[in-house]
Design a protein around this motif. Structure first.
Motif, mmCIF file in Angstrom:
data_model
loop_
_atom_site.group_PDB
_atom_site.id
_atom_site.type_symbol
_atom_site.label_atom_id
_atom_site.label_comp_id
_atom_site.label_asym_id
_atom_site.label_seq_id
_atom_site.Cartn_x
_atom_site.Cartn_y
_atom_site.Cartn_z
ATOM 1 N N GLY A 24 0.814 -1.208 0.000
ATOM 2 C CA GLY A 24 0.000 0.000 0.000
ATOM 3 C C GLY A 24 0.842 1.251 0.000
ATOM 4 O O GLY A 24 0.473 2.269 -0.627
ATOM 5 N N TRP A 25 1.974 1.206 0.679
ATOM 6 C CA TRP A 25 2.874 2.357 0.731
ATOM 7 C C TRP A 25 3.427 2.672 -0.650
ATOM 8 O O TRP A 25 3.521 3.838 -1.058
ATOM 9 C CB TRP A 25 4.011 2.058 1.711
ATOM 10 C CG TRP A 25 4.693 3.242 2.306
ATOM 11 C CD1 TRP A 25 4.892 4.455 1.742
ATOM 12 C CD2 TRP A 25 5.294 3.308 3.610
ATOM 13 N NE1 TRP A 25 5.600 5.279 2.602
ATOM 14 C CE2 TRP A 25 5.858 4.596 3.751
ATOM 15 C CE3 TRP A 25 5.432 2.394 4.652
ATOM 16 C CZ2 TRP A 25 6.533 4.996 4.908
ATOM 17 C CZ3 TRP A 25 6.110 2.789 5.806
ATOM 18 C CH2 TRP A 25 6.643 4.073 5.937
ATOM 19 N N VAL A 26 3.777 1.621 -1.399
ATOM 20 C CA VAL A 26 4.244 1.837 -2.770
ATOM 21 C C VAL A 26 3.166 2.534 -3.587
ATOM 22 O O VAL A 26 3.429 3.500 -4.318
ATOM 23 C CB VAL A 26 4.638 0.501 -3.427
ATOM 24 C CG1 VAL A 26 4.985 0.709 -4.903
ATOM 25 C CG2 VAL A 26 5.820 -0.137 -2.697
ATOM 26 N N LYS A 27 1.922 2.076 -3.466
ATOM 27 C CA LYS A 27 0.813 2.684 -4.208
ATOM 28 C C LYS A 27 0.576 4.131 -3.772
ATOM 29 O O LYS A 27 0.279 5.003 -4.599
ATOM 30 C CB LYS A 27 -0.452 1.860 -4.025
ATOM 31 C CG LYS A 27 -0.370 0.471 -4.636
ATOM 32 C CD LYS A 27 -1.617 -0.345 -4.325
ATOM 33 C CE LYS A 27 -1.503 -1.749 -4.885
ATOM 34 N NZ LYS A 27 -2.676 -2.593 -4.527
ATOM 35 N N ALA A 28 0.699 4.384 -2.474
ATOM 36 C CA ALA A 28 0.522 5.758 -1.984
ATOM 37 C C ALA A 28 1.579 6.680 -2.568
ATOM 38 O O ALA A 28 1.282 7.813 -2.976
ATOM 39 C CB ALA A 28 0.570 5.780 -0.456
ATOM 40 N N LEU A 29 2.814 6.212 -2.624
ATOM 41 C CA LEU A 29 3.872 7.038 -3.208
ATOM 42 C C LEU A 29 3.702 7.181 -4.709
ATOM 43 O O LEU A 29 4.103 8.200 -5.287
ATOM 44 C CB LEU A 29 5.246 6.463 -2.854
ATOM 45 C CG LEU A 29 5.659 6.647 -1.395
ATOM 46 C CD1 LEU A 29 7.045 6.061 -1.149
ATOM 47 C CD2 LEU A 29 5.641 8.118 -0.986
ATOM 48 N N ASP A 30 3.101 6.182 -5.360
ATOM 49 C CA ASP A 30 2.753 6.362 -6.768
ATOM 50 C C ASP A 30 1.804 7.554 -6.913
ATOM 51 O O ASP A 30 1.932 8.368 -7.841
ATOM 52 C CB ASP A 30 2.082 5.108 -7.326
ATOM 53 C CG ASP A 30 3.073 3.988 -7.614
ATOM 54 O OD1 ASP A 30 4.279 4.282 -7.742
ATOM 55 O OD2 ASP A 30 2.637 2.828 -7.717
ATOM 56 N N GLY A 31 0.826 7.647 -6.000
ATOM 57 C CA GLY A 31 -0.096 8.764 -6.035
ATOM 58 C C GLY A 31 0.597 10.096 -5.816
ATOM 59 O O GLY A 31 0.330 11.076 -6.520
ATOM 60 N N VAL A 32 1.500 10.133 -4.838
ATOM 61 C CA VAL A 32 2.251 11.360 -4.571
ATOM 62 C C VAL A 32 3.109 11.728 -5.777
ATOM 63 O O VAL A 32 3.122 12.880 -6.233
ATOM 64 C CB VAL A 32 3.127 11.198 -3.316
ATOM 65 C CG1 VAL A 32 4.075 12.390 -3.163
ATOM 66 C CG2 VAL A 32 2.263 11.051 -2.067
#
Length: 251
Positions: free
Chosen positions: A160-168
């Motif tokens: 999920g953290w990887v996906k969140a940073l994709d969003g950022v």
């Protein structure tokens, strides 16, 4: 005796400031528009929160309309009681905030808006970033760290953290200033690098699970890891358990 010092607010863009709050070296943010200001994170204790409020009001030159909490760890939310007469904004999982939201929220400061965005469980259940579009500044809380390695706990989701940073990262320009939870201001390349490090951890564990290599043997399997083994080793059972749920089951 705990050192609750607050450093001076320093300008990093037009009407955008940060100040370091000890003992955890948290970056406290302040954004001001023509009519109001918004504080970002509150320090580690009610007493420190009161100190932060005084300094923020003196710096902003306009009254505060609220406070935004990036996530619910004590060093970011511990001073919230000093703002109990103001709206407090956070993700819906943060019970102590008065204004909770699920995905996005816009806060008007007078000819300036701050956009709050949630990209899913990452460092905690409720990490939210604050975007100041006209200043090209994003407050990312502990989704990124420049003072120390990324910090994990039992609520962290690695994939999920990887996906969140994709969003950022999708919002970044070459000039964007990223205000991390702890440490110096960083830019787009730094965000890409930490995102890649997290993706490497997730990818390694996916591979190890597919090869039926247990977590106890992960660090001797010949793979490259982005952090020291002393950092990775205690996290492996948690990462294994998380990634195991995402892999297809074979009958």
């Amino acid at each position: 005796m705990v050192d609750f010092r607050l450093g001076a607010f320093t300008s990093i863009a037009d009407r955008v400031w940060i100040a370091p709050a000890e003992p955890e070296s948290v970056n406290i943010g302040l954004v001001a528009g023509e009519s109001h200001g918004l504080l970002i994170d509150t320090g580690s204790s009610p007493q420190q929160g009161a100190q932060i409020r005084r300094a923020a009001e003196a710096t902003a030159g306009v009254p505060l309309c609220g406070v935004f909490v990036t996530h619910d760890h004590y060093d970011h939310i511990g001073g919230l009681a000093a703002f109990d007469d103001l709206p407090s904004y956070a993700h819906e999982s943060v019970a102590s905030a008065s204004e909770r939201f699920a995905l996005v929220k816009s806060i008007e400061l007078g000819s300036r808006q701050v956009e709050l965005a949630y990209f899913g469980q990452a460092h905690t259940f409720g990490d939210v970033v604050a975007v100041v579009p006209d200043a090209d500044v994003i407050f990312v809380g502990d989704l990124l760290e420049s003072l120390q390695p990324l910090q994990f706990d039992t609520t962290s989701s690695f994939s999920g953290w990887v996906k969140a940073l994709d969003g950022v990262c999708s919002m970044l320009s070459s000039q964007t200033c990223l205000i991390v939870g702890h440490g110096e201001v960083v830019g787009r390349d730094f965000a890409f690098e930490q995102r890649s490090q997290l993706a490497m951890i997730v990818g390694n564990v996916e591979y190890l699970l597919q090869q039926h290599i247990p977590s106890a043997e992960a660090l001797t399997a010949g793979l490259t890891w982005p952090y020291d083994h002393a950092v990775i080793e205690p996290l492996l059972p948690q990462i294994y358990a998380e990634i195991q749920k995402t892999l297809p089951r074979h009958r």
